[in-house]
Design a protein around this motif. Structure first.
Motif, PDB file in Angstrom:
ATOM      1  N   LEU A  65       0.835  -1.198   0.000  1.00  0.00           N
ATOM      2  CA  LEU A  65       0.000   0.000   0.000  1.00  0.00           C
ATOM      3  C   LEU A  65       0.876   1.256   0.000  1.00  0.00           C
ATOM      4  O   LEU A  65       0.650   2.205  -0.761  1.00  0.00           O
ATOM      5  N   ALA A  66       1.919   1.223   0.821  1.00  0.00           N
ATOM      6  CA  ALA A  66       2.825   2.363   0.915  1.00  0.00           C
ATOM      7  C   ALA A  66       3.458   2.632  -0.443  1.00  0.00           C
ATOM      8  O   ALA A  66       3.529   3.775  -0.909  1.00  0.00           O
ATOM      9  N   LYS A  67       3.863   1.554  -1.127  1.00  0.00           N
ATOM     10  CA  LYS A  67       4.477   1.693  -2.438  1.00  0.00           C
ATOM     11  C   LYS A  67       3.488   2.263  -3.437  1.00  0.00           C
ATOM     12  O   LYS A  67       3.816   3.119  -4.264  1.00  0.00           O
ATOM     13  N   TYR A  68       2.249   1.765  -3.371  1.00  0.00           N
ATOM     14  CA  TYR A  68       1.209   2.222  -4.298  1.00  0.00           C
ATOM     15  C   TYR A  68       0.981   3.718  -4.110  1.00  0.00           C
ATOM     16  O   TYR A  68       0.920   4.479  -5.078  1.00  0.00           O
ATOM     17  N   LEU A  69       0.881   4.127  -2.838  1.00  0.00           N
ATOM     18  CA  LEU A  69       0.587   5.536  -2.552  1.00  0.00           C
ATOM     19  C   LEU A  69       1.734   6.440  -2.971  1.00  0.00           C
ATOM     20  O   LEU A  69       1.543   7.561  -3.400  1.00  0.00           O
ATOM     21  N   SER A  70       2.959   5.913  -2.853  1.00  0.00           N
ATOM     22  CA  SER A  70       4.092   6.738  -3.255  1.00  0.00           C
ATOM     23  C   SER A  70       4.354   6.628  -4.753  1.00  0.00           C
ATOM     24  O   SER A  70       5.324   7.173  -5.262  1.00  0.00           O
ATOM     25  N   GLY A  71       3.545   5.873  -5.458  1.00  0.00           N
ATOM     26  CA  GLY A  71       3.620   5.807  -6.904  1.00  0.00           C
ATOM     27  C   GLY A  71       4.728   4.934  -7.466  1.00  0.00           C
ATOM     28  O   GLY A  71       5.133   5.088  -8.605  1.00  0.00           O
ATOM     29  N   THR A  72       5.236   3.975  -6.716  1.00  0.00           N
ATOM     30  CA  THR A  72       6.301   3.084  -7.225  1.00  0.00           C
ATOM     31  C   THR A  72       5.849   1.616  -7.194  1.00  0.00           C
ATOM     32  O   THR A  72       6.598   0.744  -6.810  1.00  0.00           O
TER      33      THR A  72
END
Ligand code: UDP
Ligand code: MG
Length: 310
Positions: A247-254
């Motif tokens: 989720l963190a990766k998705y939100l940071s766009g990576t």
């Protein structure tokens, strides 16, 4: 006071006559009233004829033949059922269990013991692999049933009361060695040295031993089933961590990469799932066997005076 000796025999034509003679000699010398109950476990050699011959020579010998090989457990239980004694000793018919130990067991029984366990002093000549796997098996079993049975064997004396208790158990998949512990009663121990087999060779293959271990471990414990729950909890913890990371990766766009993670996760979860299904399946199979309620064994022929109890 009658002592019954139960002797499971599978393709033991080389042993029957000798064993019958040795036991008869020993017990007569010590003035113990006895009977010998040979159970031929679907032998394909002349075991039954030799039991018959032994019975002609000595009327205290009796026996039965199974319709096919049902395994040593079944043979032991058939023997217990056919035995008429006030005390019953179960021993191998290859004399690897030293006959003199019976006298010690008998004395302890006369002094009030209700179960006399034979404890192996040394494991005799066994391969290292066998010793290790047997050691591990007994360690696990002792943990599961909470009695130390690391040196126990099928060589034991049971009082009539205990025999009747075991015969009343409704289960098909029995584990004699542990059931005598499970039953309780006043227990004594004698240690003995495993003798070398004089005639013939061992009837166990490593595959049949492995099957024996798994069947017995699962017939005495549901711990493997709880293991499935543990695996589930581990996977959930793991997935929470990954969920947050993803989720963190998705939100940071990576979020594009991570194909390796997907494959690994699939493999891990797939493995866990199948292992769990296997364990559950094993228990279902056992339930299925019990539910069918087929007899533990089928007797096709008998030798001597046989009165079936129950
Ligand atoms: N036995 C049996 N049914 C079987 C295998 C073995 O009744 O399917 C009997 C065998 O005749 C012997 C006892 O069980 O009296 C112990 O077997 P064995 O001596 O082959 O085992 P080991 O002493 O090597 O553990
Ligand atoms: Mg043996």
């Amino acid at each position: 006071m009658l002592l019954s000796i139960v002797l499971p025999a599978y393709n033991e034509e080389q042993n029957i006559s000798n064993t019958a003679k040795v036991l008869a000699g020993l017990l007569e010398e010590n003035e113990i009233d006895y009977e010998l109950v040979f159970i031929s476990d679907g032998s394909r050699d002349a075991t039954l004829e030799l039991i018959r011959k032994a019975a002609e020579e000595n009327p205290k010998v009796k026996g039965a033949e199974f319709s096919r090989n049902f395994g040593k457990e079944a043979a032991i239980f058939a023997g217990l059922e056919l035995a008429a004694g006030d005390a019953v000793v179960v021993m191998d018919c290859d004399l690897q269990h030293p006959p003199e130990t019976i006298l010690e067991m008998w004395k302890l029984w006369r002094n009030g013991a209700e179960v006399v366990e034979g404890i192996k002093e040394s494991r005799g000549k066994e391969s290292l692999a066998y010793k290790l796997s047997a050691g591990l098996f007994y360690k696990i079993m002792s943990r599961l049933i909470k009695v130390d049975m690391s040196a126990s064997s099928d060589f034991k004396l049971l009082d009539r009361k205990v025999v009747d208790v075991l015969l009343q158990l409704p289960e098909r998949n029995t584990f004699f060695r542990a059931l005598s512990f499970w039953a309780g009663f006043r227990r004594e121990y004698v240690s003995y040295e495993v003798q070398e087999r004089q005639y013939g060779k061992s009837k166990w293959s490593s595959l049949s031993l492995m099957k024996y271990a798994v069947t017995n471990a699962t017939s005495f414990s549901t711990l493997p089933l709880q293991l499935v729950t543990v695996m589930g909890v581990v996977s959930i913890l793991f997935s929470v961590a990954l969920f947050i990371q993803t989720l963190a990766k998705y939100l940071s766009g990576t979020a594009v990469e991570g194909f390796t993670t997907v494959i690994l996760l699939l493999l891990i979860i797939g493995g866990f799932l199948m292992l769990s299904l296997g364990i559950i399946g094993h228990y279902i199979a056992r339930i299925y066997e019990e539910v069918k309620g087929r007899p533990k064994y089928i007797i096709s022929k008998t030798v001597g005076k046989i009165e079936k109890r129950m």
